[in-house]
Design an enzyme around this catalytic site. Structure first.
Site, PDB file in Angstrom:
ATOM      1  N   SER A  82      14.182 -43.136 -19.494  1.00  0.00           N
ATOM      2  CA  SER A  82      12.964 -42.464 -19.068  1.00  0.00           C
ATOM      3  C   SER A  82      12.827 -42.694 -17.566  1.00  0.00           C
ATOM      4  O   SER A  82      12.810 -43.840 -17.110  1.00  0.00           O
ATOM      5  CB  SER A  82      11.761 -43.046 -19.817  1.00  0.00           C
ATOM      6  OG  SER A  82      10.575 -42.460 -19.327  1.00  0.00           O
ATOM      7  N   ARG A  91      -3.365   3.025   8.340  1.00  0.00           N
ATOM      8  CA  ARG A  91      -3.622   1.856   7.499  1.00  0.00           C
ATOM      9  C   ARG A  91      -2.442   0.895   7.542  1.00  0.00           C
ATOM     10  O   ARG A  91      -1.307   1.290   7.325  1.00  0.00           O
ATOM     11  CB  ARG A  91      -3.838   2.301   6.043  1.00  0.00           C
ATOM     12  CG  ARG A  91      -4.655   3.552   5.896  1.00  0.00           C
ATOM     13  CD  ARG A  91      -4.668   4.095   4.466  1.00  0.00           C
ATOM     14  NE  ARG A  91      -5.364   3.227   3.529  1.00  0.00           N
ATOM     15  CZ  ARG A  91      -5.418   3.463   2.213  1.00  0.00           C
ATOM     16  NH1 ARG A  91      -4.792   4.517   1.690  1.00  0.00           N
ATOM     17  NH2 ARG A  91      -6.077   2.643   1.434  1.00  0.00           N
ATOM     18  N   GLY A 134      -6.248 -10.788   7.982  1.00  0.00           N
ATOM     19  CA  GLY A 134      -5.837 -11.066   9.348  1.00  0.00           C
ATOM     20  C   GLY A 134      -4.975  -9.964   9.923  1.00  0.00           C
ATOM     21  O   GLY A 134      -4.763  -9.885  11.128  1.00  0.00           O
ATOM     22  N   TYR A 153      12.551 -34.075 -22.569  1.00  0.00           N
ATOM     23  CA  TYR A 153      11.103 -33.895 -22.541  1.00  0.00           C
ATOM     24  C   TYR A 153      10.568 -34.335 -21.192  1.00  0.00           C
ATOM     25  O   TYR A 153      11.254 -35.016 -20.421  1.00  0.00           O
ATOM     26  CB  TYR A 153      10.440 -34.718 -23.664  1.00  0.00           C
ATOM     27  CG  TYR A 153      10.555 -36.203 -23.444  1.00  0.00           C
ATOM     28  CD1 TYR A 153       9.597 -36.882 -22.686  1.00  0.00           C
ATOM     29  CD2 TYR A 153      11.639 -36.925 -23.940  1.00  0.00           C
ATOM     30  CE1 TYR A 153       9.728 -38.237 -22.433  1.00  0.00           C
ATOM     31  CE2 TYR A 153      11.775 -38.271 -23.698  1.00  0.00           C
ATOM     32  CZ  TYR A 153      10.813 -38.930 -22.939  1.00  0.00           C
ATOM     33  OH  TYR A 153      10.939 -40.264 -22.671  1.00  0.00           O
ATOM     34  N   LYS A 201       0.836  -1.200   0.000  1.00  0.00           N
ATOM     35  CA  LYS A 201       0.000   0.000   0.000  1.00  0.00           C
ATOM     36  C   LYS A 201       0.875   1.256   0.000  1.00  0.00           C
ATOM     37  O   LYS A 201       0.682   2.166  -0.800  1.00  0.00           O
ATOM     38  CB  LYS A 201      -0.898  -0.018   1.238  1.00  0.00           C
ATOM     39  CG  LYS A 201      -2.173   0.753   1.107  1.00  0.00           C
ATOM     40  CD  LYS A 201      -3.057   0.574   2.342  1.00  0.00           C
ATOM     41  CE  LYS A 201      -3.896  -0.687   2.312  1.00  0.00           C
ATOM     42  NZ  LYS A 201      -4.501  -1.016   3.612  1.00  0.00           N
ATOM     43  N   CYS A 214       8.562 -40.054 -17.165  1.00  0.00           N
ATOM     44  CA  CYS A 214       7.192 -40.474 -17.451  1.00  0.00           C
ATOM     45  C   CYS A 214       6.401 -40.741 -16.175  1.00  0.00           C
ATOM     46  O   CYS A 214       5.257 -41.149 -16.217  1.00  0.00           O
ATOM     47  CB  CYS A 214       7.170 -41.695 -18.360  1.00  0.00           C
ATOM     48  SG  CYS A 214       7.867 -43.164 -17.582  1.00  0.00           S
ATOM     49  N   ARG A 241      -3.181  -1.325  -6.742  1.00  0.00           N
ATOM     50  CA  ARG A 241      -2.425  -2.582  -6.667  1.00  0.00           C
ATOM     51  C   ARG A 241      -2.829  -3.449  -7.854  1.00  0.00           C
ATOM     52  O   ARG A 241      -3.856  -3.216  -8.489  1.00  0.00           O
ATOM     53  CB  ARG A 241      -2.706  -3.312  -5.356  1.00  0.00           C
ATOM     54  CG  ARG A 241      -4.176  -3.667  -5.210  1.00  0.00           C
ATOM     55  CD  ARG A 241      -4.470  -4.366  -3.908  1.00  0.00           C
ATOM     56  NE  ARG A 241      -5.888  -4.300  -3.642  1.00  0.00           N
ATOM     57  CZ  ARG A 241      -6.462  -4.590  -2.473  1.00  0.00           C
ATOM     58  NH1 ARG A 241      -5.735  -4.933  -1.456  1.00  0.00           N
ATOM     59  NH2 ARG A 241      -7.760  -4.512  -2.330  1.00  0.00           N
ATOM     60  N   MET A 267      -4.174  -5.943  10.821  1.00  0.00           N
ATOM     61  CA  MET A 267      -5.056  -4.960  11.424  1.00  0.00           C
ATOM     62  C   MET A 267      -5.830  -4.175  10.374  1.00  0.00           C
ATOM     63  O   MET A 267      -5.312  -3.841   9.329  1.00  0.00           O
ATOM     64  CB  MET A 267      -4.252  -3.973  12.255  1.00  0.00           C
ATOM     65  CG  MET A 267      -5.159  -3.182  13.153  1.00  0.00           C
ATOM     66  SD  MET A 267      -4.420  -1.644  13.680  1.00  0.00           S
ATOM     67  CE  MET A 267      -4.745  -0.608  12.278  1.00  0.00           C
ATOM     68  N   HIS A 304      -4.345 -44.860  -5.518  1.00  0.00           N
ATOM     69  CA  HIS A 304      -4.648 -45.380  -6.852  1.00  0.00           C
ATOM     70  C   HIS A 304      -5.770 -44.574  -7.510  1.00  0.00           C
ATOM     71  O   HIS A 304      -5.668 -44.150  -8.662  1.00  0.00           O
ATOM     72  CB  HIS A 304      -5.031 -46.863  -6.743  1.00  0.00           C
ATOM     73  CG  HIS A 304      -5.408 -47.481  -8.055  1.00  0.00           C
ATOM     74  ND1 HIS A 304      -6.712 -47.563  -8.483  1.00  0.00           N
ATOM     75  CD2 HIS A 304      -4.657 -48.004  -9.048  1.00  0.00           C
ATOM     76  CE1 HIS A 304      -6.743 -48.125  -9.677  1.00  0.00           C
ATOM     77  NE2 HIS A 304      -5.506 -48.407 -10.043  1.00  0.00           N
TER      78      HIS A 304
HETATM   79  P1  ADP Z   1      -7.943  -2.380   3.263  1.00  0.00           P
HETATM   80  O1  ADP Z   1      -6.540  -2.819   3.094  1.00  0.00           O
HETATM   81  O2  ADP Z   1      -8.764  -3.218   4.150  1.00  0.00           O
HETATM   82  O3  ADP Z   1      -8.595  -2.031   1.948  1.00  0.00           O
HETATM   83  P2  ADP Z   1      -7.521   0.420   3.547  1.00  0.00           P
HETATM   84  O4  ADP Z   1      -6.396   0.948   4.347  1.00  0.00           O
HETATM   85  O5  ADP Z   1      -7.311   0.419   2.090  1.00  0.00           O
HETATM   86  O6  ADP Z   1      -7.848  -1.020   4.089  1.00  0.00           O
HETATM   87  O7  ADP Z   1      -8.796   1.294   3.960  1.00  0.00           O
HETATM   88  C1  ADP Z   1     -10.129   0.889   4.106  1.00  0.00           C
HETATM   89  C2  ADP Z   1     -11.057   1.897   3.438  1.00  0.00           C
HETATM   90  O8  ADP Z   1     -10.836   3.203   3.969  1.00  0.00           O
HETATM   91  C3  ADP Z   1     -10.809   2.005   1.954  1.00  0.00           C
HETATM   92  O9  ADP Z   1     -12.011   2.152   1.285  1.00  0.00           O
HETATM   93  C4  ADP Z   1      -9.981   3.239   1.831  1.00  0.00           C
HETATM   94  O10 ADP Z   1     -10.130   3.859   0.589  1.00  0.00           O
HETATM   95  C5  ADP Z   1     -10.528   4.114   2.946  1.00  0.00           C
HETATM   96  N1  ADP Z   1      -9.503   5.061   3.420  1.00  0.00           N
HETATM   97  C6  ADP Z   1      -8.305   4.772   3.946  1.00  0.00           C
HETATM   98  N2  ADP Z   1      -7.610   5.881   4.218  1.00  0.00           N
HETATM   99  C7  ADP Z   1      -8.381   6.918   3.856  1.00  0.00           C
HETATM  100  C8  ADP Z   1      -8.220   8.337   3.872  1.00  0.00           C
HETATM  101  N3  ADP Z   1      -7.084   8.905   4.325  1.00  0.00           N
HETATM  102  N4  ADP Z   1      -9.218   9.089   3.424  1.00  0.00           N
HETATM  103  C9  ADP Z   1     -10.362   8.518   2.978  1.00  0.00           C
HETATM  104  N5  ADP Z   1     -10.596   7.212   2.933  1.00  0.00           N
HETATM  105  C10 ADP Z   1      -9.612   6.395   3.352  1.00  0.00           C
HETATM  106 MG    MG Z   2      -7.751  -1.007   0.590  1.00  0.00          MG
END
Ligand code: ADP
Ligand code: MG
Ligand code: MG
Length: 921
Positions: free
Chosen positions: A802, A103, A112, A890, A34, A870, A347, A114, A470
Site C-alpha cells: 500500500s 464578433r 477578457g 484499488y 462561435k 492509502c 453552445r 474583445m 495538518h
Molecule cells: P458575447 O460573446 O459577449 O455573447 P456576441 O458576439 O454573442 O458576444 O454578441 C453580443 C450580443 O449581440 C448577443 O446578444 C448577440 O446575439 C448580439 N448579436 C451579435 N451579432 C448580431 C447580429 N449580426 N445581429 C443581431 N444581433 C447580434
Molecule cells: Mg454571445
C-alpha cells in the site's frame, strides 16, 4: 500556388472540415466556438444571418507579423460580396445598406476578449438611407449611436464613462428617466455628441468609411487576444496562448424594429435544476446586449408563445434539433426581426453540479447519450460540491451587502459551516458535546492532539498553514469545512479573540466559514446539506461508474484481480467512519490507523504508562489493559465491513507523540519550583526527564513504523492479537472477515523477515485457540524509496503493498512536508519549478516512477500481489488516473471522497480502456 485561405463563409464548413482533416475539434480550433456553431447551424439549414469567419490562423499570423497576413483583407471583401448577394443589400450603399456585427470567438469562451461591435456599416449617409427604407428614424439613430459608442469603447478603447456621462446629462436636461423615452431627434443628437467624444479623445473622426470601420474592428479583435485580461485568464485556466481567436462578421438582424421584433437568450434545459424544459428570457423591441445587461425586465420565454406563436414554435423546433445534434444542453441567442426568427449563437450550456448530473442521467435514459458518456460528463469537482453543506446563495449575498465579509484564506476542505468560535480543542469539544453548540474551532494551526476538537466542530479556521497543513488534511479526512491560512486574522489566544483590521470577534461569537471558496463571514448564513442517500440521480450515476470499473478483462496487471478499473476503498479508523465509507460506496478499508485509538482520553494514560514502563512486566500489564479496547475497535470495524477487506496498520508514529508536551511540562515544573510546591514535583521532574530522553532531532525519520515494532515488539504483538481475536469472534457470529495486517515504513526486507513470522504465529495461535479459520494477509506500506526499489525482495514477505504517498513524497523529494508547505513550496509552484504541489497530486516523474517500479518488481516475485494507495493522493483525480495506469488494484481515500474517487476511477478506465492491456503485453 493558391493563396492560403484565411476566411470561410458560414456555408463553407465542408471546406474547413477537409482542411483540418475531418474532426470537429479541428473545426472548432480554426473557426472558434462561435464561428463553428454558426457554420454548423447554417449547414443544418437553421436560419442564421449570413456571414463569414476570419480564422484563428489569421489571428496568429497577425500576432507574428503585426499586420494582416497577405490576402486576408481581400478575402474578407470577397466574403462580404457573397453576403451581399445572399441578402440583396450592399455594404456602405445608402439605398439599401448592409450592416454587420463583428464578433470575437476563441475555441474556448474567454472573458477578457474583445466585445462585440454591432451595426457596423452605419455612417451619416447610410443612416439617412436606412431612415427612408424603414421609415423608423428612432430605430436608425438608436442603432447608430450604439455603433459609435461600441466602436469608441471597444475598438478605440475609450472608457465607457466618456459616453455615459453626456448621455445622462442629456436625459437629465430633458427630464427623462428611461432610454425608452428618447425619441429619434434625441438619439440623433446623442449620435453627434458621441462622435464629438471620439474626435476629442482620439483627435480623429469616427470613420465614415464602412470598410475602415470593418478593418479596424477586425484588427481590434486580434489585438484583444493579447490584452492583459485575456492573457491573465489563459494563465489561470491553462489555455494555450497559440490558439488565437477567430473573428465573425455577420449580417445584422434587428430586434429593435418595433413590437413585432425582439431578442433573447435561452437554455434548452434548466441550468440550475436540470429540468427538461426550455429556460430563457427575451425582450421585445430590443437589441442583443440589452437582455444580458438587464436594462429592462426581460420576459419569460414561455410567454413568447402567445405573442408570436409561429416564431415560438419554430424556435422550440430548432433548439430541440440543436440539442439532438450536439447531444448536449444548448445555450442559444436569437433575434426576431419583424416576426422572423434568426439564430445567432449556440453552445454547450454552463450549469450547476446538480443539474449536470440530472441532465447527464436524463440524456442517457432518453437514449441521446450512452451511460459511459453520462459518467464522463460529470467532473469529480461537481460530485464534491454535491456532497458538502452549502450556503444559500441569496443569504450569502445579503451577508456581503451587510458588510459581514471578514477574511479570505485557503479553501482547504469544501462545504459551509456556521458556528460559535472557540480557540482550543478541549473547549470546542466541550461546547459541542455538553452544551450542544454548533462550534467553529479557530486556531493559528492544529496538531494531532487538537483532532478531538476538530471532529466535534462544524468547521475549522486557521490563520496559518496551507492546503496540506495538518488542519487541512484532517478536515478533509472527516469532511469538515475548513479554511486555513487566513493570514489577515490576528488570533489573540490570551484575550480569547481574533481581529482583522480592528474588527474584533470574540470567543462564543458566531461566524460562517465557506470551505469551498475560502471566505469567512461574521454572523450566520443559512445553509442546506444535501444527503447522498437522497441524491438518487447521483447514486445512479455512481452505480454506472462502478459498473464501468467492475467490467472484467481489460486490465491484466494482476491475476486474481480481474477488474477493468480501480476499486475504491476508504481510510477509516472508527466503525462509524467505516459505516459512512460503506454508504458512500467503498468496498474495503485501505487504511485503519490504530494509533488514533491510543489518543482517546481514557486510553492515553494507559498508553503513557506502557511507554514509560521500566520493565517488561509493567509494559505487558499496560498492554493487557489496552487489548480489550483495541479488540472492540476492530470488532466494530469488521462488522461494518462484513464481506470486505480491512487493512489495519500497526502502530506508526514516534512514541513522543503520545506524551505530554515537553515545553508545557517544563513550564509547569519551573512554576512549581518557583512557587515552592513540592507535592507531585518529583513525579513531574521524572516524567520530564523521560520525555527528554525520548527526544529525537528528526522524529519523522526516527524511531517509528516497523522500527518501533522491532524495538518494542510487545505493542504490535498486542495489536495483532486484538485484530485476530476480534476477527475470530466476528467469524463465529457469522460475519465474513478479511483482515489484512499492514506493517508501516519498511525499508528493507530484513525488517519483515524479523517481525512478520512472530506476528503470523500470534495470528495462527488465536485461530487455534478460538477454533476458527479465515484467510488473512500480511503486507507492508511502501513509503521509503528503498522499499520501492527493492520491491521484488519485499514481496517475498509482503502479500500486499500500500503506497503511503505522503511519506513517499517527503522522502523522495527530501522535503519535510510541513516545512515545505509553510515556506518554499508556494514559490516553487508559482515559479513553475514544480508543476503542482506534489503532496496534492502525485509527482509522476519521481514518486510515480518509484511506484511503477514497485508494482512491476513486486509482481515479478508475487504475481497476485495486491496493490493500493492509502495516502491523501488516493482521493485526487489525477493521481487516481496514474494509479490506474500503473496497475493498482484499488485506491483508498477518506470516506467523504469515495464518491469522487469512484467517478475518477471510471473516468480513468474509460480513458484508457484497451490501452492498458496493450502496454501490458
Ligand atoms: P458575447 O460573446 O459577449 O455573447 P456576441 O458576439 O454573442 O458576444 O454578441 C453580443 C450580443 O449581440 C448577443 O446578444 C448577440 O446575439 C448580439 N448579436 C451579435 N451579432 C448580431 C447580429 N449580426 N445581429 C443581431 N444581433 C447580434
Ligand atoms: Mg454571445
Ligand atoms: Mg506514513
Amino acid at each position: 500556388m493558391t493563396e492560403k485561405k484565411w476566411v470561410y463563409s458560414f456555408n463553407e464548413v465542408k471546406l474547413v472540415e477537409e482542411y483540418v482533416g475531418g474532426n470537429w475539434e479541428g473545426v472548432r480550433g480554426l473557426l472558434g466556438g462561435k464561428g463553428s456553431g454558426l457554420a454548423d447551424m447554417t449547414r443544418a439549414e437553421v436560419p442564421v444571418p449570413p456571414g463569414f469567419t476570419v480564422t484563428t490562423e489569421a489571428c496568429n499570423a497577425y500576432q507574428a507579423a503585426g499586420k494582416f497576413p497577405a490576402g486576408m483583407w481581400e478575402q474578407e471583401l470577397e466574403a462580404l460580396k457573397k453576403v451581399e448577394q445572399l441578402t440583396g443589400k450592399k455594404f456602405g450603399e445608402a439605398s439599401n445598406p448592409l450592416l454587420v456585427s463583428c464578433r470575437s470567438g476563441a475555441k474556448f469562451s474567454m472573458p477578457g476578449m474583445m466585445d462585440t461591435v454591432l451595426n457596423i456599416g452605419l455612417t451619416d449617409k447610410t443612416a439617412e438611407g436606412m431612415v427612408k427604407l424603414t421609415n423608423n428614424p428612432r430605430f436608425v439613430y438608436d442603432s447608430y449611436r450604439r455603433l459609435v459608442e461600441m466602436f469608441g469603447t471597444v475598438v478605440l478603447e475609450i472608457p465607457d464613462q466618456a459616453f455615459e456621462e453626456p448621455l445622462n446629462e442629456y436625459k437629465q436636461a430633458k427630464g427623462y428617466k428611461l432610454d425608452t423615452e428618447m425619441n429619434a431627434e434625441d438619439w440623433k443628437a446623442i449620435t453627434a455628441t458621441f462622435k464629438a467624444v471620439i474626435k476629442k479623445v482620439k483627435g480623429f473622426d469616427f470613420p465614415q468609411d464602412p470598410f475602415e470601420q470593418l478593418k479596424l474592428a477586425t484588427e481590434a479583435v486580434f489585438k484583444s487576444w493579447n490584452g492583459k485580461r485575456a492573457v491573465d485568464y489563459r494563465r489561470a485556466t491553462n489555455i494555450p496562448d497559440d490558439l488565437g481567436t477567430a473573428v465573425n462578421i455577420q449580417t445584422m438582424v434587428f430586434g429593435n424594429m418595433g413590437e413585432d421584433s425582439g431578442t433573447g437568450v435561452a437554455f434548452t434545459r434548466n441550468p440550475s435544476t436540470g429540468d427538461r424544459k426550455m429556460f430563457g428570457e427575451y425582450l421585445l423591441n430590443a437589441q442583443g446586449e440589452d437582455v444580458v445587461a438587464g436594462i429592462r425586465n426581460a420576459e419569460k420565454i414561455e410567454t413568447l408563445n402567445s405573442k408570436m406563436p409561429e416564431a415560438y414554435h419554430q424556435f422550440m423546433q430548432i433548439t430541440n434539433r440543436l440539442e439532438m445534434h450536439y447531444r448536449e444542453m444548448q445555450d442559444v441567442e436569437f433575434t426576431i426581426e419583424h416576426g422572423k426568427l434568426w439564430m445567432l449563437q449556440t453552445r454547450n450550456g454552463k450549469r450547476t453540479a446538480n443539474s449536470a448530473v440530472k441532465i447527464a442521467l436524463d440524456m442517457a435514459n432518453e437514449g441521446l447519450i450512452t451511460k459511459d458518456e453520462a459518467v464522463q460528463r460529470i467532473t469529480p469537482d461537481q460530485v464534491d460540491i454535491l456532497l458538502h453543506p452549502q450556503f444559500v446563495v441569496e443569504d450569502k449575498e445579503v451577508a456581503k451587502k451587510e458588510n459581514r465579509f471578514y477574511a479570505k484564506g485557503v479553501n482547504a476542505s469544501p462545504g459551509a459551516a456556521v458556528g460559535q468560535i472557540y480557540f482550543d480543542a478541549d473547549l470546542a469539544e466541550k461546547q459541542a458535546k455538553q452544551n450542544k453548540q454548533d462550534v467553529i474551532m479557530v486556531r493559528p494551526f492544529t496538531k494531532p492532539d487538537d483532532v478531538h476538537g476538530m471532529i466535534a466542530a462544524k468547521g475549522v479556521l486557521t490563520s496559518e498553514g496551507g492546503a496540506t497543513s495538518h488542519a487541512a488534511v484532517v478536515a478533509r479526512q472527516f469532511g469538515i469545512p475548513c479554511v486555513v491560512g487566513a493570514s489577515h486574522i490576528k488570533i489573540d489566544l490570551e484575550n480569547r479573540l481574533m481581529a482583522v483590521d480592528g474588527k474584533v470577534v470574540r470567543e462564543g461569537d458566531w461566524i460562517s466559514v465557506d470551505g469551498t471558496t475560502g471566505e469567512v463571514f461574521v454572523g450566520k448564513i443559512l445553509t442546506f446539506t444535501p444527503k447522498i442517500e437522497e441524491q438518487t440521480d447521483l447514486l445512479t450515476l455512481l452505480k454506472w461508474a462502478d459498473e464501468i470499473c467492475a467490467k472484467p478483462g481489460t486490465r491484466k496487471f494482476s491475476p486474481g484481480w480481474p477488474t477493468k478499473g480501480l476499486q475504491v476503498w476508504a481510510n477509516a479508523d472508527y466503525p462509524k467512519d467505516a459505516q459512512r465509507a460503506r454508504s458512500y460506496g467503498a468496498v474495503g478499508i485501505g487504511l485503519c490507523r490504530t494509533e488514533h485509538m491510543f489518543f482517546e482520553k481514557d486510553r492515553l494514560p494507559i498508553v503513557q504508562r506502557m511507554i514509560l514502563a521500566e520493565n517488561l512486566d509493567v509494559r505487558k500489564a499496560a498492554l493487557d489493559e489496552l487489548l480489550p479496547y483495541q479488540r472492540a475497535d476492530f470488532d466494530g470495524l469488521f462488522r461494518a465491513m462484513d464481506g470486505y477487506p480491512v487493512i489495519i496498520r500497526l502502530i506508526d508514529p514516534p512514541l513522543h507523540e503520545f506524551m505530554p508536551n515537553e515545553d508545557e511540562l517544563f513550564e509547569e515544573v519551573i512554576t512549581m519550583r518557583v512557587k515552592g510546591e513540592t507535592t507531585g514535583l518529583a513525579e513531574k521532574e521524572k516524567l520530564l526527564a523521560d520525555i527528554r530522553g525520548m527526544h529525537e532531532s528528526n522524529p519523522m525519520m526516527g524511531l517509528r513504523g516497523v522500527r518501533l515494532s522491532i524495538y518494542m515488539p510487545q505493542i504490535v504483538e498486542m495489536q495483532v492479537r486484538a485484530i485476530f481475536e476480534a476477527a475470530a469472534d466476528c467469524t463465529l457470529s457469522g460475519v465474513v472477515v478479511k483482515p489484512e495486517v499492514m506493517i508501516p515504513l519498511t525499508g528493507t526486507v530484513n525488517e519483515l523477515k524479523w517481525i512478520q513470522p512472530r506476528l503470523i504465529k500470534i495470528a495462527d495461535d488465536v485461530m487455534k485457540e478460538k477454533k476458527v479459520n479465515f484467510t488473512y494477509k500480511f503486507g507492508t506500506m511502501i513509503e521509503i524509496p528503498r522499499a520501492a526499489v527493492t520491491a521484488a525482495e519485499i514481496a517475498e514477505y509482503a502479500e500486499f503493498f500500500s503506497f503511503g504517498t505522503n511519506d513517499l513524497t517527503q522522502m523522495t523529494f527530501g522535503y519535510s512536508r510541513d516545512d515545505a508547505e509553510r515556506n518554499f513550496l508556494v514559490t516553487y509552484v508559482a515559479e513553475g519549478i514544480l508543476p503542482k504541489n506534489p503532496f496534492q497530486t502525485i509527482d509522476q516523474g519521481g514518486v510515480g516512477r518509484l511506484m511503477d517500479i514497485a508494482v512491476k518488481d513486486g509482481r515479478t516475485t508475487r504475481p497476485d500481489l495486491e496493490v493500493g494507495i492509502c495516502g491523501e493522493h488516493g482521493g485526487d483525480p489525477d493521481s487516481i488516473e496514474f494509479c490506474h495506469l500503473i496497475g493498482n488494484n484499488y485506491v483508498s481515500c477518506s470516506p467523504f471522497r469515495v464518491p469522487i474517487a469512484r467517478l475518477a476511477a471510471a473516468h480513468a478506465a474509460l480513458k484508457h480502456s484497451g490501452k492498458a492491456l496493450a502496454e501490458d503485453k
